[in-house]
Motif scaffolding. Structure first.
Motif, mmCIF file in Angstrom:
data_model
loop_
_atom_site.group_PDB
_atom_site.id
_atom_site.type_symbol
_atom_site.label_atom_id
_atom_site.label_comp_id
_atom_site.label_asym_id
_atom_site.label_seq_id
_atom_site.Cartn_x
_atom_site.Cartn_y
_atom_site.Cartn_z
ATOM 1 N N SER A 94 -2.581 -4.269 -1.904
ATOM 2 C CA SER A 94 -2.575 -4.466 -3.364
ATOM 3 C C SER A 94 -2.917 -3.164 -4.064
ATOM 4 C CB SER A 94 -3.629 -5.491 -3.767
ATOM 5 O OG SER A 94 -3.324 -6.732 -3.219
ATOM 6 N N LEU A 95 -2.364 -2.978 -5.249
ATOM 7 C CA LEU A 95 -2.755 -1.831 -6.076
ATOM 8 C C LEU A 95 -4.072 -2.171 -6.751
ATOM 9 C CD1 LEU A 95 0.800 -1.812 -6.805
ATOM 10 C CD2 LEU A 95 -0.232 0.452 -6.866
ATOM 11 N N SER A 96 -5.028 -1.251 -6.691
ATOM 12 C CA SER A 96 -6.345 -1.566 -7.257
ATOM 13 C C SER A 96 -6.575 -0.888 -8.607
ATOM 14 C CB SER A 96 -7.460 -1.164 -6.286
ATOM 15 O OG SER A 96 -7.363 0.198 -5.945
ATOM 16 N N SER A 97 -5.654 -0.042 -9.037
ATOM 17 C CA SER A 97 -5.794 0.610 -10.350
ATOM 18 C C SER A 97 -4.987 -0.164 -11.384
ATOM 19 C CB SER A 97 -5.266 2.041 -10.269
ATOM 20 O OG SER A 97 -3.981 2.045 -9.675
ATOM 21 N N SER A 98 -5.193 0.186 -12.657
ATOM 22 C CA SER A 98 -4.394 -0.473 -13.695
ATOM 23 C C SER A 98 -3.093 0.308 -13.875
ATOM 24 C CB SER A 98 -5.164 -0.521 -15.011
ATOM 25 O OG SER A 98 -5.038 0.719 -15.664
ATOM 26 N N PRO A 99 -2.032 -0.363 -14.340
ATOM 27 C CA PRO A 99 -0.771 0.347 -14.591
ATOM 28 C C PRO A 99 -0.952 1.507 -15.588
ATOM 29 C CG PRO A 99 -0.403 -2.017 -14.605
ATOM 30 C CD PRO A 99 -1.890 -1.815 -14.532
ATOM 31 N N ALA A 100 -1.994 1.440 -16.423
ATOM 32 C CA ALA A 100 -2.193 2.520 -17.411
ATOM 33 C C ALA A 100 -2.450 3.853 -16.714
ATOM 34 C CB ALA A 100 -3.366 2.169 -18.327
ATOM 35 N N LEU A 101 -3.097 3.838 -15.562
ATOM 36 C CA LEU A 101 -3.373 5.091 -14.843
ATOM 37 C C LEU A 101 -2.063 5.725 -14.372
ATOM 38 C CD1 LEU A 101 -5.747 6.859 -13.743
ATOM 39 C CD2 LEU A 101 -5.470 5.648 -11.575
ATOM 40 N N TRP A 102 -1.133 4.873 -13.971
ATOM 41 C CA TRP A 102 0.192 5.373 -13.560
ATOM 42 C C TRP A 102 0.953 5.919 -14.771
ATOM 43 C CZ3 TRP A 102 3.638 7.270 -10.497
ATOM 44 C CH2 TRP A 102 4.994 7.074 -10.718
ATOM 45 N N ARG A 103 0.927 5.140 -15.852
ATOM 46 C CA ARG A 103 1.667 5.570 -17.054
ATOM 47 C C ARG A 103 1.090 6.873 -17.608
ATOM 48 N NH1 ARG A 103 1.297 0.120 -18.530
ATOM 49 N NH2 ARG A 103 -0.427 0.612 -19.925
ATOM 50 N N ASN A 104 -0.233 7.005 -17.636
ATOM 51 C CA ASN A 104 -0.857 8.153 -18.311
ATOM 52 C C ASN A 104 -1.030 9.372 -17.420
ATOM 53 O OD1 ASN A 104 -1.034 6.458 -20.487
ATOM 54 N ND2 ASN A 104 -3.141 5.856 -20.070
ATOM 55 N N GLN A 105 -1.287 9.143 -16.134
ATOM 56 C CA GLN A 105 -1.584 10.291 -15.257
ATOM 57 C C GLN A 105 -0.695 10.355 -14.021
ATOM 58 O OE1 GLN A 105 -5.820 10.854 -14.415
ATOM 59 N NE2 GLN A 105 -6.324 9.522 -16.103
ATOM 60 N N GLY A 106 0.216 9.371 -13.875
ATOM 61 C CA GLY A 106 1.100 9.374 -12.697
ATOM 62 C C GLY A 106 0.350 9.094 -11.408
ATOM 63 N N LEU A 107 -0.786 8.391 -11.510
ATOM 64 C CA LEU A 107 -1.594 8.110 -10.309
ATOM 65 C C LEU A 107 -1.711 6.610 -10.085
ATOM 66 C CD1 LEU A 107 -4.566 10.580 -10.943
ATOM 67 C CD2 LEU A 107 -2.637 10.920 -9.379
ATOM 68 N N ILE A 108 -1.890 6.223 -8.825
ATOM 69 C CA ILE A 108 -2.207 4.831 -8.481
ATOM 70 C C ILE A 108 -3.335 4.865 -7.441
ATOM 71 C CG2 ILE A 108 0.147 4.019 -8.890
ATOM 72 C CD1 ILE A 108 0.513 3.952 -5.832
ATOM 73 N N ILE A 161 -11.039 -8.390 -3.939
ATOM 74 C CA ILE A 161 -11.275 -7.929 -5.310
ATOM 75 C C ILE A 161 -10.192 -6.935 -5.762
ATOM 76 C CG2 ILE A 161 -12.722 -5.957 -4.662
ATOM 77 C CD1 ILE A 161 -13.403 -8.262 -7.626
ATOM 78 N N THR A 162 -9.449 -6.335 -4.826
ATOM 79 C CA THR A 162 -8.620 -5.183 -5.219
ATOM 80 C C THR A 162 -7.565 -5.488 -6.291
ATOM 81 O OG1 THR A 162 -7.306 -5.453 -3.204
ATOM 82 C CG2 THR A 162 -9.041 -3.812 -3.151
ATOM 83 N N PRO A 163 -6.736 -6.536 -6.154
ATOM 84 C CA PRO A 163 -5.777 -6.771 -7.252
ATOM 85 C C PRO A 163 -6.482 -7.224 -8.520
ATOM 86 C CG PRO A 163 -5.665 -8.564 -5.650
ATOM 87 C CD PRO A 163 -6.594 -7.523 -5.072
ATOM 88 N N ILE A 164 -7.685 -7.802 -8.358
ATOM 89 C CA ILE A 164 -8.416 -8.304 -9.525
ATOM 90 C C ILE A 164 -9.007 -7.134 -10.321
ATOM 91 C CG2 ILE A 164 -10.434 -9.704 -10.152
ATOM 92 C CD1 ILE A 164 -9.538 -11.598 -7.838
ATOM 93 N N LEU A 165 -9.393 -6.053 -9.649
ATOM 94 C CA LEU A 165 -9.833 -4.851 -10.376
ATOM 95 C C LEU A 165 -8.711 -4.359 -11.287
ATOM 96 C CD1 LEU A 165 -11.688 -2.856 -7.571
ATOM 97 C CD2 LEU A 165 -12.696 -3.636 -9.724
ATOM 98 N N SER A 166 -7.502 -4.385 -10.766
ATOM 99 C CA SER A 166 -6.348 -3.953 -11.565
ATOM 100 C C SER A 166 -6.171 -4.863 -12.784
ATOM 101 C CB SER A 166 -5.090 -3.951 -10.684
ATOM 102 O OG SER A 166 -3.954 -3.656 -11.432
ATOM 103 N N HIS A 167 -6.284 -6.178 -12.550
ATOM 104 C CA HIS A 167 -6.163 -7.130 -13.666
ATOM 105 C C HIS A 167 -7.256 -6.886 -14.709
ATOM 106 C CE1 HIS A 167 -2.946 -9.824 -12.772
ATOM 107 N NE2 HIS A 167 -3.427 -10.210 -11.604
#
Ligand code: FES
Length: 368
Positions: A94-108, A161-167
């Protein structure tokens, strides 16, 4: 004797490699990645930017995927592909970061727990270093917050908890209108993953209630109880998201059903294969024909099509081995299979099946 290679045969062969949509980088990747690993086409390459320790057995890997990667929604997973001793291994995380980190900094980020005996998780923990490149699939999965924004209860256990951190980070950024409660079960306080992020969320997000429950710090284990749920205001009207070990998931769904929470309000995702349906051994097994490989094998018992193929020396594409990622989907041209998770029987004609959860019921022919 070697066949004679004429210029027209060579051009045809090259054309087939270029038009190979199923596996576009199969030929060129070994050449291009020797120059730069970020030029891979078979998967999206991602460079490891940073690695942080979450707990004694869990690390967060901060990755920078190549720009062509398609992004994700909070709650989704992806497949990670790595080569261990020359063999490509794929696993779902699961991705544990929010999509905003990808959109703003290109990171996951991927937050990964070391599994006892787990080939891939141990390799990621022990061998992967900052600056290395690993392969990623596009994101997938439907562990998503519905459009209608109701209050939400998350129930997580351990690394669930990992996908839930992203949520949670996404909901905080979007000022989610409903109440949000987390019941997070961990063995001991030192097993809490993402503790700083959870506390920061609680401090800046007034409608978020954080409850961390340690199960193995008292004289008796302390698991989820009905009373934990009875303390949640408006439980029956909430969307419920469950992610964790099988025992916790079963306890939670049982207690939720007893409290009248309908199944369509309960959303779950698995870190291990869900309990398989009981299949009568007399009904399953049969001859499986892999038409592209020109191979037929007999199977007995409840082996699934992926296991049957591998036992026959074939190497079908696959990822999670538990019915989530659809990487193993293949066309069945005839025959009947039983879905290992639901116990449902397929039709007898041509259709797509997931090899890892399909058990033959009589003769089955596959385009593989
Ligand atoms: S390998 Fe993931 S669904 Fe079969």
């Amino acid at each position: 004797m070697l066949a004679k290679i004429t210029p027209s045969k060579a051009i045809h062969w090259l054309g087939r490699q270029l038009l190979n949509r199923e596996d576009p980088g199969a030929f060129f990747d070994p050449l291009t990645t020797a120059i730069n690993p970020m030029w891979a086409q078979q998967y999206t390459p991602a460079r490891v930017e940073r690695i942080t320790e979450e707990t004694a057995d869990t690390k967060t890997f901060v990755l920078k995927p190549a720009h062509r990667w398609g992004g994700f929604k909070a709650g989704q997973h992806l497949n990670v592909g790595i080569d261990i001793n020359g063999v490509r291994r794929t696993r779902t995380f699961s991705l544990s970061s929010s999509p905003a980190l990808w959109r703003n900094q290109g990171l996951i980020t991927l937050t990964i727990k070391r599994l006892p005996g787990g080939l891939v998780t141990n390799w990621l923990h022990d061998e992967l270093k900052t600056g290395d490149v690993i392969g990623l699939s596009e994101a997938f999965g439907d562990f998503l917050i519905p459009e209608e924004k109701r209050s939400v209860l998350f129930i997580a256990g351990g690394s669930g908890i990992t996908p839930i951190l992203s949520h949670l980070e996404t909901m905080a950024l979007e000022d989610y209108p409903g109440a949000v409660t987390l019941l997070y079960y961990v063995r001991t306080q030192s097993d809490v993953i993402g503790e700083e992020r959870l506390i920061a969320l609680r401090n800046r997000y007034p409608s978020f209630a954080l409850n961390i429950i340690t199960t193995h710090e008292g004289s008796e284990p302390r698991y989820l109880t009905g009373q934990d749920l009875d303390l949640i205001p408006g439980l029956a009207d909430r969307e419920i998201f469950l992610c964790g070990p099988k025992g916790l998931m079963e306890l939670a769904t049982d207690q939720l059903s007893q409290r009248g929470v309908s199944n369509d309000r309960q959303h779950s995702t698995f870190f291990a294969p869900p309990a398989p349906a009981q299949l009568a051994s007399t009904d399953i097994g049969g001859e499986v024909t892999f038409s592209k490989s020109n191979l037929s094998v007999d199977s007995k018992g409840d082996a699934n099509l992926l296991e049957i193929a591998e036992a026959a020396g074939l190497t079908p594409r696959h990822g999670c081995r538990m019915g989530i990622c659809h990487q193993c989907t293949c066309t069945k041209t005839s025959g009947t299979v039983v879905n290992r998770l639901t116990g449902k029987t397929s039709g007898s004609g041509a259709e797509s099946v997931q090899l890892c959860i399909s058990v033959p019921q009589g003769p089955v022919a596959l385009e593989a």
